[in-house]
Motif scaffolding. Structure first.
Motif, PDB file in Angstrom:
ATOM      1  N   ALA A  23       7.820   1.851  -0.128  1.00  0.00           N
ATOM      2  CA  ALA A  23       8.471   2.553   0.977  1.00  0.00           C
ATOM      3  C   ALA A  23       9.320   3.680   0.404  1.00  0.00           C
ATOM      4  CB  ALA A  23       9.345   1.597   1.778  1.00  0.00           C
ATOM      5  N   ILE A  26       9.949   1.513  14.319  1.00  0.00           N
ATOM      6  CA  ILE A  26       9.772   1.214  12.895  1.00  0.00           C
ATOM      7  C   ILE A  26      10.591   0.004  12.440  1.00  0.00           C
ATOM      8  CG2 ILE A  26      11.568   2.799  12.051  1.00  0.00           C
ATOM      9  CD1 ILE A  26       8.204   1.937  10.351  1.00  0.00           C
ATOM     10  N   MET A  30       8.973  -1.750   6.783  1.00  0.00           N
ATOM     11  CA  MET A  30       8.084  -0.898   5.995  1.00  0.00           C
ATOM     12  C   MET A  30       7.525  -1.668   4.797  1.00  0.00           C
ATOM     13  SD  MET A  30      10.416   2.556   6.218  1.00  0.00           S
ATOM     14  CE  MET A  30       9.578   3.467   4.935  1.00  0.00           C
ATOM     15  N   CYS A  76       4.703   3.668   2.930  1.00  0.00           N
ATOM     16  CA  CYS A  76       5.364   4.129   4.149  1.00  0.00           C
ATOM     17  C   CYS A  76       6.414   5.160   3.763  1.00  0.00           C
ATOM     18  CB  CYS A  76       6.054   2.986   4.877  1.00  0.00           C
ATOM     19  SG  CYS A  76       4.960   1.778   5.617  1.00  0.00           S
TER      20      CYS A  76
END
Length: 120
Positions: free
Chosen positions: A66, A24, A59, A38
């Motif tokens: 996010a 990630i 993200m 996200c």
């Protein structure tokens, strides 16, 4: 009620059978602005704090919103923090923060064809 999108699970560990196996903090295989939002629950260990900052930036590249759960509140020049909820639990030394980051308009272009409607 019909779902408005789908959930796509991302994890660096293939043994947990995620939809996408990736890190990630750096996942160039996912197109910019390809998700609506996200969500991440980062490891709550101090050594992961810098990775959390990298992950939030990644993200925000992937999605305009996010959400994170972690003991850290991290700022970004690419986003504003639009919501913070705090949870304090017995036996956990740090309060846990539920944070919503929203990408600033100048940080990326979102097109109509971006495929937004999924959450990673």
């Amino acid at each position: 009620m019909e779902p408005k999108g789908q959930v796509v699970r991302l994890d660096i560990r293939p043994e947990v059978n995620p939809d996408i196996v990736a890190d990630i903090t750096n996942c160039p295989e996912i197109a910019s602005s390809s998700f609506a939002a996200c969500f991440a629950d980062f490891p709550w260990i101090e050594s992961w704090r810098m990775n959390a900052a990298r992950a939030i930036n990644e993200m925000l590249r992937i999605a305009p919103i996010a959400y994170t759960i972690s003991p850290w509140l991290l700022g970004s020049s690419r986003a504003s923090i639009t919501s913070i909820k705090v949870s304090q639990r017995p036996g956990i030394n740090h309060p846990i923060l539920f944070v919503r980051y929203e990408r600033l308009a100048s940080s990326g272009h979102i097109s109509e064809e971006s495929g937004m409607g999924s959450v990673i």
